[in-house]
Design a protein around this motif. Structure first.
Motif, mmCIF file in Angstrom:
data_model
loop_
_atom_site.group_PDB
_atom_site.id
_atom_site.type_symbol
_atom_site.label_atom_id
_atom_site.label_comp_id
_atom_site.label_asym_id
_atom_site.label_seq_id
_atom_site.Cartn_x
_atom_site.Cartn_y
_atom_site.Cartn_z
ATOM 1 N N SER A 134 0.978 -1.206 -0.072
ATOM 2 C CA SER A 134 -0.043 0.098 0.180
ATOM 3 C C SER A 134 1.046 1.324 -0.062
ATOM 4 O O SER A 134 0.357 2.183 -0.588
ATOM 5 N N LYS A 167 1.105 2.540 -3.490
ATOM 6 C CA LYS A 167 0.123 3.288 -3.899
ATOM 7 C C LYS A 167 0.492 4.630 -3.649
ATOM 8 O O LYS A 167 0.042 5.796 -4.385
ATOM 9 N N ASP A 189 -3.079 -0.460 -8.871
ATOM 10 C CA ASP A 189 -2.361 0.520 -8.097
ATOM 11 C C ASP A 189 -2.166 1.645 -8.699
ATOM 12 O O ASP A 189 -2.549 2.956 -8.203
ATOM 13 N N LYS A 217 -5.651 3.708 -9.179
ATOM 14 C CA LYS A 217 -6.135 4.098 -8.364
ATOM 15 C C LYS A 217 -5.333 5.413 -7.759
ATOM 16 O O LYS A 217 -5.713 6.480 -7.381
ATOM 17 N N ALA A 218 -3.853 5.419 -8.277
ATOM 18 C CA ALA A 218 -3.167 6.623 -7.964
ATOM 19 C C ALA A 218 -3.566 7.923 -8.944
ATOM 20 O O ALA A 218 -3.802 8.994 -8.492
#
Length: 427
Positions: free
Chosen positions: A3, A6, A118, A121-122
């Protein structure tokens, strides 16, 4: 991938937006060459497509060279096996697999591996954090409960951890949840936020006062923007994208247009087979730059926009587009007064096997015809499931007629609207 990675990707995305346009183009071109080479060498679909067109990855050196590659359509992808579209050796059990139907009502499986998820989402978070979302903001998101994911460790610390509001819940329950939560950030389907705003105004609710409102997944028309802004006393921020590519463009606080995420996608605007000029209406064609699990190259999304050569006063290097036409359907009001947004139909129908295409038409407040173009997996049981699932959401008093048809007529725009109401609604 951790995480923490991310958050590292988010930090890099935040830096990228301030690069000079020439630097962003260089980054975009480098990523384009890499994804084209990968798609040719590792996916059966694009290997055959390139061979048939007489193209080799070495022929694609610049962004302008993309025009040498034939378009990819949603219908074309639907005719392929999933295995031919994804990279060889991919472990689907370790991937995020979702399905879209969108405004055309045509379902399509989309695969993201962990690295692509990932990065996606960024990019998504960048458009939020640049418009007011903080690490620990009280963040509420309208969405489809079928797509909820388990919270990561950092979310358990209330870092970028939204509560999920199911669009299937009655508006009264949504209001109860939000009144207790008191969100600082309200996010999700534009039509669902519109319905919430109407209920907040009608019932004079005082304890839902978001500082920021984000709309996504549906066309934000001027009337809806003005209304939501008035009810919540905000300047709504609109996002643009699709399930296949996720976030692709977004507004900043200047509202000068939509910043294109050129470090994640190449967005072309095509008019009569050629690149549209700045200010000219064109169909949007995407090339994804990061999803090596399921590459999409020159993918026609059937949305329309206008490229812009204007420079945003904010100073970001990300170029602008003007959005003029997207996914827009109809709200439906049933006899008990409840109002359902058009996104409901996408969420219901993509769970039904064998639906090639669909259109829901509200003939009366208590009668809805669902037109279905079937594919090989469609059965009588699927027809029964449509009736059951619609009545489960709207109530058993709603009559649902399922009609299997050969073709669904398109609108003058060339698109198929997935939901149309012939019944007016009280606001």
């Amino acid at each position: 991938m951790s995480s923490l990675n991310k958050l590292r990707l988010l930090h890099q995305a935040q830096k990228n937006q301030w690069l000079k346009p020439s630097e962003l183009e260089e980054l975009q071109t480098k990523k384009l060459r890499s994804i084209v080479k990968h798609a040719y060498e590792n996916t059966e679909f694009y290997h055959k497509k390139f061979k048939a067109a007489g193209i080799h990855p070495d022929d694609i050196r610049t962004l302008n060279d993309l025009s040498k590659i034939p378009f990819t359509t949603k219908e074309e992808l639907r005719q392929q096996t999933l295995e031919s579209r994804v990279s060889r050796g991919l472990d689907l059990s370790q991937c995020h697999v979702t399905e879209t139907s969108g405004s055309t009502g045509i379902p399509l499986k989309i695969v993201y591996d962990e690295a692509a998820d990932d990065f996606s989402k960024a990019i998504n978070l960048r458009s939020h954090t640049e418009n007011g979302l903080k690490l620990r903001s009280r963040w509420a998101v309208f969405g489809d409960p079928h797509h909820y994911q388990k919270p990561r460790w950092f979310q358990k610390l209330r870092i970028f951890n939204p509560i999920q509001i199911s669009v299937f819940e009655p508006i009264e329950k949504q209001i109860d949840t939000l009144s207790k939560f008191k969100p600082e950030v309200l996010d999700g389907y534009t039509s669902s936020i519109r319905l919430l705003a109407e209920a907040v105004e009608k019932n004079d609710i005082k304890d839902i006062n978001p500082k920021v409102v984000f709309g996504t997944s549906e066309l934000l028309d001027p009337d809806t923007r003005k209304y939501i802004n008035s009810v919540f006393d905000v300047e709504m921020i609109d996002h643009f994208g699709c399930v296949e590519l996720n976030r692709t463009a977004w507004e900043c606080g200047e509202h000068a247009g939509y910043h294109i995420d050129v470090d994640a996608v190449v967005m072309e605007f095509i008019s009569d087979g050629e690149a549209a000029d700045p200010g000219e209406r064109g169909e949007i064609v995407y090339t994804g730059l990061y999803n090596y699990a399921m590459p999409l190259i020159r993918y026609s999304i059937e949305d329309v926009g206008v490229p812009s050569d204007e420079v945003c006063p904010c100073g970001r290097g990300l170029p602008l587009m003007k959005l003029i036409e997207g996914r827009s359907d109809s709200f439906m009001q049933i006899p008990d007064g409840r109002i359902f947004s058009p996104i409901i139909w996408t969420l219901i129908m993509r769970q039904i096997p064998g639906v090639g295409q669909f259109k829901a038409i509200q003939e009366r407040k208590d009668l809805i015809r669902v037109l279905v173009v079937r594919d090989q997996a469609f059965t009588e049981a699927a027809a029964g499931q449509i009736v059951h699932d619609v009545q489960e959401v709207m109530g058993e008093g709603i009559h649902v007629d399922v009609e299997v048809v050969e073709e669904i007529q398109k609108e003058p725009s060339g698109k198929v609207r997935c939901a149309v109401s012939k019944v007016g609604r009280a606001i």
